[in-house]
Enzyme design. Sequence first.
Site, short mmCIF file in Angstrom:
data_model
loop_
_atom_site.label_atom_id
_atom_site.label_comp_id
_atom_site.label_asym_id
_atom_site.label_seq_id
_atom_site.Cartn_x
_atom_site.Cartn_y
_atom_site.Cartn_z
N SER A 1 -8.22 35.93 -38.37
CA SER A 1 -9.54 35.68 -37.78
C SER A 1 -10.47 34.96 -38.74
O SER A 1 -11.35 34.20 -38.32
CB SER A 1 -10.22 37.00 -37.38
OG SER A 1 -9.85 37.43 -36.11
N HIS B 1 -17.79 40.84 -35.61
CA HIS B 1 -16.68 39.92 -35.84
C HIS B 1 -17.12 38.47 -35.63
O HIS B 1 -16.88 37.61 -36.48
CB HIS B 1 -15.53 40.29 -34.89
CG HIS B 1 -14.27 39.54 -35.09
ND1 HIS B 1 -14.01 38.32 -34.52
CD2 HIS B 1 -13.14 39.86 -35.78
CE1 HIS B 1 -12.81 37.91 -34.85
NE2 HIS B 1 -12.25 38.82 -35.61
N ASP C 1 -15.88 34.66 -29.05
CA ASP C 1 -15.69 35.86 -29.85
C ASP C 1 -16.57 36.99 -29.31
O ASP C 1 -16.87 37.04 -28.13
CB ASP C 1 -16.03 35.53 -31.32
CG ASP C 1 -15.21 36.32 -32.31
OD1 ASP C 1 -15.39 37.56 -32.38
OD2 ASP C 1 -14.41 35.73 -33.06
#
Length: 476
Positions: free
Chosen positions: A418, A199, A163
């Site tokens: 996600s 994220h 990620d």
Amino acid sequence: MSDHSRRTFLKAAGGAVGSAALLTGAASADGGTSGPDRRFLVDLREVSRSEVPDEVEIIHDISEIDVLAARGDPGAVPGSASTVADLRVYRHDKTPDGGPAKEHPAKGRGSPGPAWDSGEPTNTELQWDKRAQRVGDLTENPGNSWIVQDATTGEGTRVAVVDTGVYDHPDLEGVVNEELSENFTTDSYDFRPNGAGDHGTHVAGIIAGRNAGGDGILGTAPDTEILSHRVFSGVDGASGDVIAALVDAASKGCDAANISLGYPVPYVYPDEYPFLLEMKELYRRAAEYARERDMIIVNSAGNDALDMDQEGVLSLPTEVEGIFGVAATGPIGYLWDDEKPSREDKGLKKLEKSTAQPAKYTNYGGAVDVSAAGGNYDLDAYADGVEGWYYDLVFSSVYETNENGETEPGYGWKAGTSMAAPQVAGAIALVRSLRPDASATEVENLIRETATDAPGGETYHGAGHLDLRRLVERAR
């Protein structure tokens, strides 16, 4: 609140993160591979290593699957089938305004003191995803039913978060293996975020948050070990970096690798973009390598409200054989009627849509293995400024850089497939802690067999909605 159609949703949310255009400077949008300084992939099943000229820079040697990630002039490599455009990848998070995580209004990034001081919900109260699954003892009134973490907390397992990198956060202290974590981009920094946002930190919290001091966030498997494999530098991520990170994670003995990323519409039409078929083959090799080592690659299904069963549609990497695809669900109305005395008992009972409701944005179809909590939201509530509309998103660890340039930890919401994928990655850690010798196929079958029916049926949930209590009961 009205239940908007997916077409209406996409029109309103089309500018959100995760639905941008395709490629990096690595290759052109038409899949062309000419030029003096491009990122590309070399297929060593089409050309020998000795035929790759010295002027081509090798970024990643992924010879385990007969691939090189390279930079230079692809035309210098012999054979028309020997090179593949290195495509840009995108994170699968989505909110109505396309912005970053919304911070906790009372206990924001770096602000001290319990949320109860201002009458706002506590951090653990905002974790509807973990409360609905009875993951941990997050309530003052736990009742007489056992919780998932009575059986296991994921000890002895390892999960790679492929990620944007994982930031140093109090709820992730001691979780990230700094020696094995790695930066797979071409920048000069380490595995921590470098301009690509929080994220990966949010994803890591969903998997392994440790609820620091009892006032943080709790992950599904807080005793698993996280490898932070960073594949985004700024907003850019390249497929070659992702594939290299996945192969490395499998080589390092990970039980699962979470990739909450992919290729959005319109880059799902191989007739129009034939280079997608070449990329599918390279992901297939990575998945095969992982499964030989019993690592499961978990991927978010995507946020285009796309029917992946349509003829002529290819959603990567979800539709690659050997990759476990996860669709997103989420409630509508969680804590909207936020009366403090009734929160504890009624937060999950006063919903317009259940926590297993398919999210408006989620991709769906036969490539979905199961669904899991990814967050949802009502566009009318958002447009009308209803306070708390964001409570239906997934709450986890984030960070922010303040006006002094200092990075501060905190908590906030995101939504997207996600956020659904790491729920399953955490579930794999739970199973493997109970059955360390279980094969990838056995673990996947356990997750599918214990999943429960949910609104929308197989189309949106595959085998069903993730059910952690049934899963660990079966695994014990």
